[in-house]
Design a protein around this motif. Structure first.
Motif, PDB file in Angstrom:
ATOM      1  N   SER A 149       0.844  -1.207   0.000  1.00 48.76           N
ATOM      2  CA  SER A 149       0.000   0.000   0.000  1.00 48.76           C
ATOM      3  C   SER A 149       0.875   1.252   0.000  1.00 48.76           C
ATOM      4  O   SER A 149       2.046   1.219   0.405  1.00 48.76           O
ATOM      5  N   GLU A 150       0.299   2.360  -0.470  1.00 47.31           N
ATOM      6  CA  GLU A 150       1.056   3.614  -0.504  1.00 47.31           C
ATOM      7  C   GLU A 150       1.410   4.074   0.902  1.00 47.31           C
ATOM      8  O   GLU A 150       2.467   4.676   1.118  1.00 47.31           O
ATOM      9  N   ALA A 151       0.537   3.764   1.868  1.00 48.25           N
ATOM     10  CA  ALA A 151       0.817   4.137   3.257  1.00 48.25           C
ATOM     11  C   ALA A 151       2.039   3.380   3.768  1.00 48.25           C
ATOM     12  O   ALA A 151       2.934   3.973   4.400  1.00 48.25           O
ATOM     13  N   ASP A 152       2.097   2.068   3.474  1.00 40.24           N
ATOM     14  CA  ASP A 152       3.249   1.276   3.895  1.00 40.24           C
ATOM     15  C   ASP A 152       4.506   1.711   3.135  1.00 40.24           C
ATOM     16  O   ASP A 152       5.610   1.712   3.698  1.00 40.24           O
ATOM     17  N   MET A 153       4.344   2.081   1.874  1.00 42.78           N
ATOM     18  CA  MET A 153       5.506   2.528   1.098  1.00 42.78           C
ATOM     19  C   MET A 153       6.103   3.786   1.722  1.00 42.78           C
ATOM     20  O   MET A 153       7.324   3.919   1.851  1.00 42.78           O
ATOM     21  N   GLN A 154       5.249   4.720   2.124  1.00 39.94           N
ATOM     22  CA  GLN A 154       5.758   5.952   2.743  1.00 39.94           C
ATOM     23  C   GLN A 154       6.450   5.648   4.067  1.00 39.94           C
ATOM     24  O   GLN A 154       7.453   6.288   4.412  1.00 39.94           O
ATOM     25  N   LEU A 156       8.014   2.805   4.775  1.00 37.71           N
ATOM     26  CA  LEU A 156       9.294   2.186   4.423  1.00 37.71           C
ATOM     27  C   LEU A 156      10.321   3.240   4.023  1.00 37.71           C
ATOM     28  O   LEU A 156      11.522   3.076   4.249  1.00 37.71           O
ATOM     29  N   LEU A 157       9.837   4.323   3.417  1.00 37.12           N
ATOM     30  CA  LEU A 157      10.732   5.377   2.947  1.00 37.12           C
ATOM     31  C   LEU A 157      11.181   6.316   4.060  1.00 37.12           C
ATOM     32  O   LEU A 157      12.279   6.867   4.006  1.00 37.12           O
ATOM     33  N   SER A 158      10.321   6.519   5.089  1.00 35.99           N
ATOM     34  CA  SER A 158      10.637   7.569   6.064  1.00 35.99           C
ATOM     35  C   SER A 158      10.535   7.170   7.534  1.00 35.99           C
ATOM     36  O   SER A 158      11.179   7.792   8.381  1.00 35.99           O
ATOM     37  N   ASP A 159       9.749   6.145   7.868  1.00 38.64           N
ATOM     38  CA  ASP A 159       9.523   5.795   9.277  1.00 38.64           C
ATOM     39  C   ASP A 159      10.672   4.929   9.794  1.00 38.64           C
ATOM     40  O   ASP A 159      10.955   3.854   9.249  1.00 38.64           O
ATOM     41  N   TYR A 162      10.073   1.269  10.548  1.00 39.82           N
ATOM     42  CA  TYR A 162       9.907   0.380   9.399  1.00 39.82           C
ATOM     43  C   TYR A 162      11.237  -0.013   8.765  1.00 39.82           C
ATOM     44  O   TYR A 162      11.276  -0.860   7.888  1.00 39.82           O
ATOM     45  N   LYS A 163      12.316   0.605   9.210  1.00 38.02           N
ATOM     46  CA  LYS A 163      13.632   0.279   8.646  1.00 38.02           C
ATOM     47  C   LYS A 163      13.993  -1.196   8.880  1.00 38.02           C
ATOM     48  O   LYS A 163      14.754  -1.791   8.117  1.00 38.02           O
ATOM     49  N   LYS A 164      13.410  -1.777   9.961  1.00 38.68           N
ATOM     50  CA  LYS A 164      13.723  -3.177  10.277  1.00 38.68           C
ATOM     51  C   LYS A 164      13.235  -4.126   9.181  1.00 38.68           C
ATOM     52  O   LYS A 164      13.716  -5.247   9.072  1.00 38.68           O
ATOM     53  N   HIS A 165      12.275  -3.660   8.379  1.00 38.91           N
ATOM     54  CA  HIS A 165      11.741  -4.515   7.316  1.00 38.91           C
ATOM     55  C   HIS A 165      12.571  -4.448   6.033  1.00 38.91           C
ATOM     56  O   HIS A 165      12.223  -5.096   5.041  1.00 38.91           O
TER      57      HIS A 165
END
Length: 547
Positions: A149-154, A156-159, A162-165
Motif C-alpha cells: 500500500s502507498e501508506a506502507d511505502m511511505q 518504508l521510505l521515512s519511518d 519500518y527500517k527493520k523490514h
C-alpha cells in the motif's frame, strides 16, 4: 561433397568436424572445432596435431586430402576456480522494475548462472520481520511488490520503525555453465543477508532510446526501442511531452503510441528542414511500483507521467525520401534473382527442411520485396503473374528437395507501382534447392563392461584338469562382455595358487608344474584386467608320474 578438416595426432583422439566454418580467403584462415574423446584426463599444457584440409563424401565416409597436413598446436588452459561473492546491498527505486540479483565472480558473467533465488525474513530482536511482504524475486530481479500500500511505502521510505523490514536473507545457487571450472568459495547453494535502500525520487537505471532514422515526408512513421541499462524493458505506459522545448513541433505520437511493450511509435506530422529532431517521452516500466496508476480505466494525465515516470529523449535522424520507378524496382528484383541463383551457400530461406509449397511461395515473395529499398516501397505490389493472358492460374511451381536429389522452385514475379496501376513488369526466376542432408545422429556413448571370464584347454571350457610333476599345460582365457573394442579389454592376469614353496608357476596361460612339486592340488586363476571382479578358476590335480 563437403570441405572438412581431418584432425589426427592428439592423445585420446579428436573428432572430425564437418564442415569448416568462417573461412577467410584473404587471410587463408578458418575455424575448426575440436572435441576430445576418451576417458583420459588431459593434463598437458599443449597438444600437437596434424590438420588436413580436403573433401569428404558422406555416402562412404571417405576423406580425400587436398593439401599436405599442416602442424598445429592446441593450448589447454589450466582449470580455473569459480568463486562467487553475492551482493549484500541493493538499491531499489519505485520507478524501476527492480535490481538484478548479482555479485562478484572470478569467471565471466556468461559462464555461470544464479538459480533457486528466494527470500527469507530476518530475525529482529527475536521476532521475524516482514521483509518478504514488501519484496519479491521475479525474473532474476529483486523487486518491490506492487501489492504494498502507498501508506506502507511511505513508512518504508521515512519511518524509522519500518527500517527493520528492509533487511532479509537471499538464498541462491551459483553454478558454472562449463565443466572445466572448479567450484570454490560462495558457489553452490548459499544464503546471504541483504539490505535494501529505497529511492522514490528518480529511477536508478539509465533509460535510453535507440537512435532511429525517419524519412522527411508527411506522415512518415518510425519505432524506437526503449532500454534500461542497455537492456530492453517492457513498458506499462508511455506519453509524449507536448512542450516544444522538449519535443520538436513536427513530431507527434503515432497510434498506437506504445507497441510490443518496449517500442515507441512516432510520426513526422510535416516535413522539416532539420537534419535531426527529438521527442521527449515519459515511460513507466511494467514492474514499476506505480504501474497500477496507469492501468486501464485510470485515465492518467501528463502530470502523472511526469511525477511517476522517467523522461527519455528520442533522437531521430531525418533523411530525404528515396523513391523508385517501376523500371528501378524491376531492375532491383532482377538483380536479387541473380544473387540467389549464384549464392554459395544458398540462402537459409531456400534450404529449410520440410518446407511446404505455401511456405516457399511466401518466402520468395517476402525476399523479393526486400530487394525494393525505397520509401515508396509500400506502394509497390509484388505478386505471381498468370501463366497466360487468359489464364488466372499463378505461374509458380515447387518441388521439395530430398536426401537424394535437389529440388526446384520457379515462377514469374509480377511487379506493379500501386495496386490499381495498369503498368506492370515481370521477372522470371528459377532456383535450385540444395539436397537436404540427413541429420547426423551424435554417437551413443557406451561403457565397456566385462560380463564373464572363462578358461579353455584345447579349445573347450574347463573347470578341472590333471597334471604330473614336471609337466606343462597350456590354458587360454576368453573374456566376454559389452562394448569391448580395444585389445586391452580382453586381457587377463594369470596366477597359480596352492604350490608348495612356489615350485610351480604360470606364464601367459602356460602352467609349469615343478618336477619336485609335492602339492596334490593347484588352482589356476585368470582375472580380467578391465574388471578385476570378474575371474575364472581351474582346479588342477597333481598325480605322480605313472600313478
Amino acid at each position: 561433397m563437403r570441405v572438412v578438416a581431418d584432425c589426427r595426432g592428439i592423445r585420446g583422439g579428436a573428432s572430425v568436424v564437418d564442415p569448416i566454418s568462417g573461412y577467410d580467403p584473404d587471410k587463408q584462415k578458418a575455424t575448426v572445432a575440436l572435441t576430445f574423446t576418451g576417458d583420459e584426463e588431459y593434463n598437458q599444457k599443449n597438444y600437437a596435431l596434424k590438420v588436413s584440409v580436403g573433401s569428404k563424401v558422406k555416402a562412404n565416409d571417405t576423406f580425400t586430402a587436398a593439401a599436405p597436413a599442416a602442424a598445429a598446436t592446441v593450448k589447454v588452459e589450466k582449470t580455473k576456480k569459480f568463486t562467487f561473492k553475492p551482493a549484500a546491498s541493493y538499491k531499489l527505486a519505485t520507478r524501476d522494475s527492480g535490481a538484478l540479483v548479482t555479485g562478484k565472480a572470478s569467471i565471466p558473467t556468461g559462464d555461470y548462472e544464479l538459480t533457486g533465488l528466494s527470500l527469507l525474513n530476518a530475525n529482529i530482536g527475536g521476532t521475524a520481520n516482514s521483509f518478504k511482504s514488501y519484496f519479491e524475486i521475479a525474473d532474476g530481479k529483486l523487486r518491490i511488490k506492487t501489492t504494498v500500500s502507498e501508506a506502507d511505502m511511505q513508512k518504508l521510505l521515512s519511518d524509522k520503525d519500518y527500517k527493520k523490514h528492509l533487511t532479509g536473507y537471499l538464498t541462491y545457487t551459483a553454478t558454472a555453465r562449463k565443466s572445466y571450472y572448479e567450484a570454490s568459495t560462495g558457489t553452490g547453494t548459499n544464503t546471504v543477508k541483504i539490505t535494501v535502500k529505497l529511492d522514490d525520487k528518480k529511477a536508478l537505471a539509465k533509460y535510453t532510446a535507440d537512435e532511429v532514422t525517419i524519412t522527411n515526408k508527411e506522415n512518415a512513421t518510425v519505432s524506437a526501442m526503449i532500454r534500461a541499462d542497455k537492456e530492453k524493458v517492457t513498458l506499462a505506459a508511455a506519453m509524449i511531452d507536448p512542450d516544444e522545448r522538449k519535443t520538436d513541433a513536427c513530431v507527434v505520437a503515432n497510434d498506437p503510441f506504445l507497441t510490443e511493450g518496449s517500442k515507441i511509435n512516432l510520426k513526422l506530422k510535416e516535413t522539416t528542414t532539420k537534419a535531426k529532431v527529438k521527442a521527449t517521452v515519459y515511460v513507466v516500466p511494467e514492474n514499476s511500483y506505480y504501474a497500477s496508476k496507469f492501468a486501464q480505466g485510470q485515465s492518467p494525465k501528463l502530470e502523472d507521467y511526469q511525477k511517476y515516470g522517467t523522461a527519455v529523449t528520442i533522437n531521430l535522424k531525418v533523411v530525404q525520401p528515396v523513391t523508385m520507378t517501376l523500371a528501378d524496382a524491376t531492375a532491383a528484383v532482377t538483380a536479387w534473382v541473380e544473387t540467389v541463383k549464384t549464392a554459395d551457400p544458398a540462402p537459409e530461406w531456400l534450404t529449410k527442411k520440410d518446407a511446404a509449397e505455401a511456405t516457399m511461395k511466401a518466402a520468395v515473395t517476402d525476399e523479393a520485396k526486400k530487394a525494393i529499398v525505397a520509401d515508396n516501397a509500400a506502394e509497390f505490389v509484388i505478386a505471381y503473374a498468370p501463366r497466360s493472358a487468359g489464364d488466372s492460374t499463378e505461374d509458380f511451381t515447387f518441388e521439395a528437395a530430398g536426401t537424394t536429389k535437389a529440388g526446384k522452385v520457379r515462377g514469374t514475379l509480377e511487379i506493379k507501382l500501386g495496386a490499381d496501376s495498369t503498368e506492370k513488369s515481370t521477372v522470371p526466376f528459377e532456383f535450385i534447392i540444395p539436397m537436404q542432408e540427413e541429420e547426423e545422429k551424435p554417437p551413443v556413448e557406451t561403457t565397456p563392461e566385462v560380463t564373464k571370464v572363462e578358461i579353455l584347454k584345447d579349445g573347450a571350457t574347463v573347470e578341472t584338469a590333471t597334471a604330473t610333476p614336471g609337466e606343462n599345460i597350456a590354458f587360454t582365457a576368453k573374456v566376454t562382455g559389452d562394448n569391448l573394442t580395444e585389445d586391452t579389454d580382453f586381457n587377463v592376469t594369470w596366477a597359480v595358487e596352492g604350490s608348495i614353496e612356489s615350485k610351480s608357476s604360470i606364464t601367459d596361460g602356460v602352467l609349469s608344474v615343478g618336477a619336485d612339486e609335492t602339492a596334490t592340488t593347484l588352482t589356476v586363476k585368470a582375472t580380467s584386467t578391465k574388471d578385476t571382479t570378474k575371474s575364472a578358476s581351474v582346479t588342477v590335480t597333481v598325480t605322480p608320474a605313472g600313478g
